[in-house]
Design an enzyme around this catalytic site. Structure first.
Site, PDB file in Angstrom:
ATOM      1  N   ASP A   1       1.514  -1.109  -0.262  1.00 44.15           N
ATOM      2  CA  ASP A   1       0.198  -0.016  -0.388  1.00 44.15           C
ATOM      3  C   ASP A   1       0.617   1.160   0.073  1.00 44.15           C
ATOM      4  OD1 ASP A   1      -1.687   1.848   0.195  1.00 44.15           O
ATOM      5  OD2 ASP A   1      -1.890   1.597   2.430  1.00 44.15           O
TER       6      ASP A   1
ATOM      7  N   GLY B   1       1.262   4.894  -0.013  1.00 47.00           N
ATOM      8  CA  GLY B   1       0.576   6.064   0.128  1.00 47.00           C
ATOM      9  C   GLY B   1       1.760   7.252   0.024  1.00 47.00           C
TER      10      GLY B   1
ATOM     11  N   THR C   1       4.351   3.804   3.421  1.00 44.69           N
ATOM     12  CA  THR C   1       4.120   2.553   2.259  1.00 44.69           C
ATOM     13  C   THR C   1       4.146   1.482   3.363  1.00 44.69           C
ATOM     14  OG1 THR C   1       5.824   3.245   0.152  1.00 44.69           O
ATOM     15  CG2 THR C   1       5.253   1.026   1.232  1.00 44.69           C
TER      16      THR C   1
ATOM     17  N   ALA D   1      -6.671   3.613  -6.192  1.00 44.74           N
ATOM     18  CA  ALA D   1      -6.765   2.549  -5.970  1.00 44.74           C
ATOM     19  C   ALA D   1      -6.241   1.840  -4.623  1.00 44.74           C
ATOM     20  CB  ALA D   1      -5.238   1.833  -6.437  1.00 44.74           C
ATOM     21  N   ASP D   2      -5.907   3.343  -3.111  1.00 47.52           N
ATOM     22  CA  ASP D   2      -6.066   2.552  -2.400  1.00 47.52           C
ATOM     23  C   ASP D   2      -7.897   3.033  -1.657  1.00 47.52           C
ATOM     24  OD1 ASP D   2      -5.723   4.967  -2.548  1.00 47.52           O
ATOM     25  OD2 ASP D   2      -5.311   6.264  -0.917  1.00 47.52           O
ATOM     26  N   ARG D   3      -8.763   3.424  -2.179  1.00 48.55           N
ATOM     27  CA  ARG D   3      -9.854   3.732  -2.265  1.00 48.55           C
ATOM     28  C   ARG D   3     -10.769   2.497  -2.425  1.00 48.55           C
ATOM     29  NH1 ARG D   3     -11.764  10.239  -2.956  1.00 48.55           N
ATOM     30  NH2 ARG D   3     -12.764   9.761  -1.002  1.00 48.55           N
TER      31      ARG D   3
ATOM     32  N   ASP E   1      -9.953   7.352   6.143  1.00 49.14           N
ATOM     33  CA  ASP E   1      -8.431   6.923   6.388  1.00 49.14           C
ATOM     34  C   ASP E   1      -7.913   8.280   6.415  1.00 49.14           C
ATOM     35  OD1 ASP E   1      -6.004   6.022   6.089  1.00 49.14           O
ATOM     36  OD2 ASP E   1      -6.503   4.419   3.664  1.00 49.14           O
TER      37      ASP E   1
ATOM     38  N   THR F   1      -0.129  26.390  24.869  1.00 43.34           N
ATOM     39  CA  THR F   1      -0.397  26.671  23.485  1.00 43.34           C
ATOM     40  C   THR F   1      -0.530  25.109  22.441  1.00 43.34           C
ATOM     41  OG1 THR F   1       0.586  28.294  23.570  1.00 43.34           O
ATOM     42  CG2 THR F   1       0.864  27.638  21.113  1.00 43.34           C
TER      43      THR F   1
END
Length: 257
Positions: free
Chosen positions: A6, A8, A12, A107-109, A128, A183
């Protein structure tokens, strides 16, 4: 064994499957300069770390959003002497996509949608948390029908710190309260709780658009920061860090039938 990749923009994810069992998984930075030889060496190191032989890999299935690395991973498959399948163009016949331009769907979707429908039922909504925060929607028929794309937590944090000089790097942790008392807490509220609130709002709108079936839609969180965000919202029915890898595996298995 199947090696699922996978790829990204930032990280990866790599998973080694023996049938449906995830034997081992690894994450490494996505480096756009890597060659097939460097990727091969990385794999060799990961496998040796757990006493696994690369010779046990019988196929490589790939889902990626970085086109220039597709060639290199395909080269790894050639070096290993195993078949290579790319989720998307190679696998359209075994996936359900109802979109105006199916070739444009990441492709990941597609992998997320397949895994969500198979493992958790349809309809379902996947959130995701990667470089981008993607929402992937599967309707009651089991078809991917669309979703949403928003800046990811890392992108939001980088943009904030680059434009506001006094904001140093803040750890991505769940704040104790919605009112930040300093902060660091204020940034954590805005980034982490803000991302959770966005997910809640979009999931609610998607449920309404799905109509009656949307009321029972399963909501699954995945991606590198899914666990952090899930700790400050009850919108998720499941947290599955390996959902995309499982989707790649399921698509590969369908290709063999």
């Amino acid at each position: 064994m199947l090696l699922a990749i996978d790829l990204g923009n930032t990280q990866t994810a790599i998973g080694l499957f023996n049938g449906s069992e995830l034997v081992q998984s690894w994450r490494m930075p996505t480096d756009h300069t890597f060659t097939k030889d460097e990727l091969h060496v990385r794999l060799l190191g990961y496998f040796q770390m757990y006493g696994i032989s690369l010779a046990q890999v019988s196929a490589l299935a790939f889902a990626g959003v970085v086109p220039q690395l597709l060639r290199e991973w395909r080269g790894v498959a050639v070096q290993l002497g195993v078949p290579f399948v790319q989720v998307g163009s190679d696998t359209a016949a075994v996936t359900k996509v109802d979109a105006p331009h199916p070739a444009e769907v990441g492709a990941d979707r597609i992998a997320n949608a397949v895994a969500a429908a198979e493992l958790y039922g349809a309809p379902s909504i996947v959130v995701d948390f990667g470089t981008a925060t993607n929402l992937d929607v599967v309707d009651a028929r089991g078809y991917y029908i669309g979703g949403a794309i928003a800046p990811g937590i890392g992108i939001s944090m980088d943009a904030l710190s680059s434009r506001a000089a006094k904001l140093a790097s803040v750890p991505m942790e769940v704040p104790a309260h919605a009112i930040g008392r300093n902060t660091v807490e204020a940034v954590q509220v805005g980034i982490v709780m803000g991302t959770a609130a966005m997910a809640e709002g979009l999931v609610g709108r998607i449920r309404r658009e799905l109509g009656e079936t949307g009321r029972n839609a399963q909501v699954i969180a995945t991606g590198g920061l899914a666990g952090v965000v899930a700790n400050c919202t009850e919108v998720f029915d499941h947290v599955d860090q390996q959902l995309t890898l499982q989707g790649i595996r399921l698509i590969w298995e369908r290709m063999q039938e």
